[in-house]
Design a protein around this motif. Sequence first.
Motif, short mmCIF file in Angstrom:
data_model
loop_
_atom_site.label_atom_id
_atom_site.label_comp_id
_atom_site.label_asym_id
_atom_site.label_seq_id
_atom_site.Cartn_x
_atom_site.Cartn_y
_atom_site.Cartn_z
N LEU A 36 9.55 -18.87 -42.54
CA LEU A 36 9.48 -19.81 -41.42
C LEU A 36 9.82 -19.11 -40.11
O LEU A 36 9.16 -19.34 -39.08
N SER A 37 10.84 -18.27 -40.13
CA SER A 37 11.22 -17.55 -38.92
C SER A 37 10.07 -16.68 -38.42
O SER A 37 9.76 -16.68 -37.22
N MET A 38 9.42 -15.96 -39.32
CA MET A 38 8.29 -15.12 -38.93
C MET A 38 7.12 -15.96 -38.43
O MET A 38 6.47 -15.60 -37.43
N ALA A 39 6.86 -17.08 -39.11
CA ALA A 39 5.73 -17.93 -38.72
C ALA A 39 5.92 -18.50 -37.32
O ALA A 39 5.00 -18.49 -36.49
N GLN A 87 21.02 -20.02 -38.71
CA GLN A 87 20.99 -20.71 -37.42
C GLN A 87 20.30 -19.87 -36.36
O GLN A 87 19.45 -20.36 -35.61
N GLU A 88 20.66 -18.59 -36.29
CA GLU A 88 20.11 -17.74 -35.24
C GLU A 88 18.63 -17.43 -35.46
O GLU A 88 17.86 -17.39 -34.51
N ASN A 89 18.25 -17.18 -36.70
CA ASN A 89 16.89 -16.73 -36.98
C ASN A 89 15.87 -17.85 -37.14
O ASN A 89 14.67 -17.61 -37.01
N ASN A 92 18.00 -22.40 -34.51
CA ASN A 92 18.07 -22.29 -33.05
C ASN A 92 16.74 -21.84 -32.46
O ASN A 92 16.37 -22.24 -31.36
N LYS A 93 16.03 -21.00 -33.21
CA LYS A 93 14.72 -20.54 -32.75
C LYS A 93 13.76 -21.71 -32.56
O LYS A 93 13.06 -21.80 -31.54
N ILE A 94 13.72 -22.62 -33.53
CA ILE A 94 12.84 -23.78 -33.43
C ILE A 94 13.23 -24.65 -32.25
O ILE A 94 12.40 -25.08 -31.45
#
Length: 255
Positions: A36-39, A87-89, A92-94
Amino acid sequence: MIYQFLIISEENSVTTITINKPESLNALNKQIIEELSMAFSELEKSKSCRVIILTGEGQKSFVAGADIKEFSDFGSSNAENLARTGQENLFNKIENLRKPVIAAVNGFALGGGLELAMCCHIRYASENAKLGLPEVTLGLIPGYGGTQRLPKLVGKGLANEMIFSAKMISADKAKSIGLVNDVFSSETLLDECKNLAKMIARNSPLAIEKAIKAVNLYDTDKGYETEIKSFGELFDLDDKKEGVNAFLEKRKPYF
């Protein structure tokens, strides 16, 4: 990019991310969080994507919590790192993504699943959705922002009630307290999300980016100043010129 647990599709500037692990009710594990973080990072850079919809595969579950087996034997150091990294990756990114994210909550949104929905900018839910933060039943507390985002959405008293009791609430109750924006049938939920996304996608992406930043600071001493500066900055950008000219020329703007 090829993902093991995500299905990604795009139509009319709207990208849908579907978490695809229905055998575990789409429970979050380390790999899903990384994917999800990469997407989201890729979609934030995409020129064709203007709005993102996040949902879960099937009609039973958005995300039914985290994969407890992954952290059952953790000590405090590993657990703190798990929460901080997640949270950081991702979470919070979203929340701070430059593009709007709509959560289509199609069933259970529990624990990390509700925390994932809460960091999205808008939440629509299906009539069968059940939402809650059951972490205290495991001797834990929410670790992906639940103790911070839930009070902002529903108030401190209701947040305490949900967190302390670990009870699940219905979609209608969630709407009544402001946890979700609206409720639809399971069959129409995704279409309703897409209809809203299309409306958003027609508007200025630069203005929406500034709006996200300002709204996210609404409860801080930087909120008003951010709004004022962002309002001024937009006057020098092409989107404002196109929007104003389109209004004066009585036509639709092209952003």
